[in-house]
Write an enzyme that holds these catalytic residues in place. Structure first.
Site, short mmCIF file in Angstrom:
data_model
loop_
_atom_site.label_atom_id
_atom_site.label_comp_id
_atom_site.label_asym_id
_atom_site.label_seq_id
_atom_site.Cartn_x
_atom_site.Cartn_y
_atom_site.Cartn_z
CB ILE A 134 -0.94 0.00 1.22
CG1 ILE A 134 -1.87 -1.22 1.17
CG2 ILE A 134 -1.76 1.30 1.26
CD1 ILE A 134 -2.82 -1.34 2.36
N PRO A 135 1.11 1.85 -1.14
CG PRO A 135 0.84 2.71 -3.30
CD PRO A 135 0.25 1.72 -2.32
CB CYS A 136 2.19 5.24 2.78
SG CYS A 136 3.33 4.05 3.49
CG HIS A 137 6.69 4.34 -1.36
ND1 HIS A 137 5.94 3.18 -1.17
CD2 HIS A 137 7.01 4.36 -2.69
CE1 HIS A 137 5.83 2.54 -2.33
NE2 HIS A 137 6.46 3.24 -3.26
NE ARG A 138 3.87 3.92 -5.89
CZ ARG A 138 3.22 2.85 -6.34
NH1 ARG A 138 1.91 2.90 -6.50
NH2 ARG A 138 3.88 1.75 -6.63
#
Length: 179
Positions: A134-138
């Site tokens: 779940i790409p919270c780094h984006r």
């Protein structure tokens, strides 16, 4: 009952958690809020099909492929608002970034509200229990700041670089509370 295993990666040792069938957690070593959404104790169990699938997915991801989030059975544990934010995170295309404000606008529209606090969204993003997948780094600050990654700014930079994100307008903050 919840289970855990580990997996090496280019951003450090990852700990994965599951409920036996669904992935419920993925944390980087030393990450803020490590394991905080898992109710009760977890038992070590490496040989579950969901862990094999997640490790294969991660191997493909770190090899530069673009595996779909939908390939994995995910069940992050959290309230309705956080679930909504995490769902929005899954919509961010590979190699692209959005701001906390962008997500706040989408959340507000989905809740039939005029506005939504970017800080509230930031709190939900920061508590994402399934990092990387779940790409919270984006998610970045409105000014391009790479602030607020619970796994550390260095890991956030590595993940975005791996995805080929345009880093030209992004920067690591030198001070602040969201490092």
């Amino acid at each position: 009952m919840y289970y855990w295993t580990t997996h090496p990666s280019p951003v450090g040792l990852l700990t994965l958690a599951c409920d036996g069938e669904n992935l419920t957690g993925l944390w980087l070593e030393g990450q803020k809020y490590f394991g905080d959404t898992i109710p009760g104790e977890m038992s070590l169990k490496d040989d579950l099909p969901v862990f094999r699938a997640a490790k294969k997915w991660l191997g493909r991801y770190f090899a530069g492929e673009r595996p779909a989030i939908s390939e994995l059975p995910l069940r992050p544990i959290g309230g309705e608002f956080r679930q909504g934010v995490w769902s929005r995170l899954c919509e961010i295309p590979y190699g692209q970034v959005v701001t906390y404000g962008d997500i706040a606008k989408k959340m507000a529209a989905g809740m039939n509200r005029k506005s939504m606090s970017s800080q509230a969204v930031g709190g939900a993003v920061g508590h994402n229990p399934i990092s990387i997948i779940i790409p919270c780094h984006r998610v970045v600050g409105a000014n391009g700041s790479l602030t607020g990654y619970a796994g550390g700014i260095g890991a956030k930079i590595k993940l975005l670089q791996l995805e080929g994100a345009d880093m030209s307008r992004l920067f690591a903050p030198t001070k602040g509370t969201a490092l």
